[in-house]
Design an enzyme around this catalytic site. Sequence first.
Site, short mmCIF file in Angstrom:
data_model
loop_
_atom_site.label_atom_id
_atom_site.label_comp_id
_atom_site.label_asym_id
_atom_site.label_seq_id
_atom_site.Cartn_x
_atom_site.Cartn_y
_atom_site.Cartn_z
N LYS A 1 0.82 -1.21 0.00
CA LYS A 1 0.00 0.00 0.00
C LYS A 1 0.86 1.26 0.00
O LYS A 1 0.61 2.20 -0.76
CB LYS A 1 -0.92 -0.03 1.22
CG LYS A 1 -1.80 1.19 1.40
CD LYS A 1 -2.59 1.05 2.70
CE LYS A 1 -3.30 2.33 3.04
NZ LYS A 1 -3.92 2.27 4.38
N SER A 2 1.87 1.30 0.85
CA SER A 2 2.72 2.49 0.96
C SER A 2 3.48 2.76 -0.33
O SER A 2 3.56 3.91 -0.80
CB SER A 2 3.71 2.33 2.12
OG SER A 2 3.06 2.27 3.35
N GLN B 1 5.39 9.30 6.96
CA GLN B 1 4.45 10.18 6.27
C GLN B 1 4.90 11.63 6.35
O GLN B 1 4.86 12.35 5.34
CB GLN B 1 3.05 10.02 6.87
CG GLN B 1 2.41 8.68 6.57
CD GLN B 1 1.01 8.56 7.15
OE1 GLN B 1 0.47 9.51 7.71
NE2 GLN B 1 0.42 7.39 7.03
N ARG C 1 -7.66 12.97 12.32
CA ARG C 1 -6.22 12.66 12.35
C ARG C 1 -5.40 13.94 12.50
O ARG C 1 -5.70 14.98 11.89
CB ARG C 1 -5.80 11.91 11.08
CG ARG C 1 -6.54 10.62 10.81
CD ARG C 1 -6.03 9.46 11.62
NE ARG C 1 -4.70 9.05 11.26
CZ ARG C 1 -4.39 8.19 10.29
NH1 ARG C 1 -5.34 7.69 9.53
NH2 ARG C 1 -3.14 7.84 10.08
N GLY D 1 -4.55 8.52 5.61
CA GLY D 1 -3.61 9.48 6.18
C GLY D 1 -2.39 9.66 5.30
O GLY D 1 -1.84 10.76 5.20
N LYS E 1 -3.99 6.71 14.93
CA LYS E 1 -4.19 6.04 13.64
C LYS E 1 -5.67 6.15 13.26
O LYS E 1 -6.38 7.03 13.73
CB LYS E 1 -3.72 4.59 13.72
CG LYS E 1 -2.20 4.44 13.86
CD LYS E 1 -1.50 4.85 12.58
CE LYS E 1 -0.02 4.55 12.61
NZ LYS E 1 0.63 4.87 11.31
N SER F 1 8.38 9.36 11.64
CA SER F 1 7.16 9.28 10.84
C SER F 1 7.50 9.34 9.37
O SER F 1 7.95 10.37 8.87
CB SER F 1 6.20 10.42 11.19
OG SER F 1 5.13 10.46 10.26
N ARG G 1 -7.06 -2.61 10.19
CA ARG G 1 -6.06 -3.48 10.82
C ARG G 1 -6.60 -4.12 12.11
O ARG G 1 -6.23 -5.25 12.44
CB ARG G 1 -4.77 -2.72 11.05
CG ARG G 1 -4.18 -2.18 9.75
CD ARG G 1 -2.70 -1.89 9.83
NE ARG G 1 -2.27 -1.11 8.67
CZ ARG G 1 -2.00 -1.63 7.47
NH1 ARG G 1 -2.12 -2.93 7.27
NH2 ARG G 1 -1.60 -0.84 6.48
N ASP H 1 2.54 -0.34 11.93
CA ASP H 1 1.27 -0.77 11.34
C ASP H 1 0.91 -2.21 11.69
O ASP H 1 -0.25 -2.63 11.50
CB ASP H 1 1.30 -0.62 9.82
CG ASP H 1 1.07 0.81 9.37
OD1 ASP H 1 0.58 1.61 10.19
OD2 ASP H 1 1.40 1.13 8.21
#
EC number: 2.5.1.19
Length: 438
Positions: A21-22, A169, A123, A95, A342, A167, A387, A315
């Site tokens: 996914k990332s 992100q 978030r 996110g 999350k 992080s 998740r 995750d």
Amino acid sequence: MDYQTIPSQGLSGEICVPGDKSISQRAVLLAAIAEGQTQVDGFLMGADNLAMVSALQQMGASIQVIEDENILVVEGVGMTGLQAPPEALDCGNSGTAIRLLSGLLAGQPFNTVLTGDSSLQRRPMKRIIDPLTLMGAKIDSTGNVPPLKIYGNPRLTGIHYQLPMASAQVKSCLLLAGLYARGKTCITEPAPSRDHTERLLKHFHYTLQKDKQSICVSGGGKLKANDISIPGDISSAAFFIVAATITPGSAIRLCRVGVNPTRLGVINLLKMMGADIEVTHYTEKNEEPTADITVRHARLKGIDIPPDQVPLTIDEFPVLLIAAAVAQGKTVLRDAAELRVKETDRIAAMVDGLQKLGIAAESLPDGVIIQGGTLEGGEVNSYDDHRIAMAFAVAGTLAKGSVRIRNCDNVKTSFPNFVELANEVGMNVKGVRGRGGF
């Protein structure tokens, strides 16, 4: 939709989990602003990633989606080819999408609004708003949560920024903004986080500098199209790794899984607990390492989770805590306050669910203490977190009775064919509505 499980007699077989996914999100974004055509194979066709595709399409990127083959064909518009979207960009539940797009859009010559679903609108975004503001961006929000109104500034200035938390992100957001900034942008992390953005920048021929803790980019360069094949998502593989580990009589093989060292925390920790996991057929393609993973049942023991493994496992903690729930002895997780912000408060959600299934679990401000025991049947709530939903489906493989998991629709954001693959290897999971079940 809910999930209903019954205990498994053991997992077996070989499966390939969907694309990471990332990496999928980052790959399509960079391909869209590269020069030339990029084919992305193995793209994860989950709702989060398709929200990213839609956002880029609304800004003029030509992206052909071949859904049944998990392929994208992207005609890059170049670094300066994006156009103002006709309306707010909806990032759904993602996110990653909203933070990556914030970095990209901060340096554009137009204004944009980024929004998402009710979960995303809770978030925290101050962590990106503050450093982007230091670069010259102007971002309006109420309470530092989405929606975000981004006033594009093509004259951003590079900064040297120390991340307050590890992080990927936030790091990626600032690197993307740095592509459009004058001078050099350097980000220093307190601990390593996943490095897919850095690897993909290299894949798309963008020069960067990297040492043990810092990564720097200089603005004004170009990205060049380059086909890419996405490896299987280790975060998705983790559900089957734990399920096979805790269920007697199990032996499964997971093919072509991404084994990036910054994502291997779940394997490292399970091995510390006594898991029987073998990584073979290691290859590297498109800057990302890939391997097959073979897992056999093993008896686990509780551990104190080392702080340096927390960013590498962030995750996967929901399903790792299922392993802790059936391990002998106590497992202690600290330094993981990030889990509280999350898709839901994952510490609270996991403690609540484990207690309902008969496990002694105690919530800490930044983690959890779990005393291993016997999972009972029962009903738990996923709190609309993909998740959490899949983690408790794994718990159902070993529970003494049926487990009902409420509100599992969000699994489609990251793993649309989870139930299909789970049943293929013998997990006994069924999607139900109303009071139906096995």
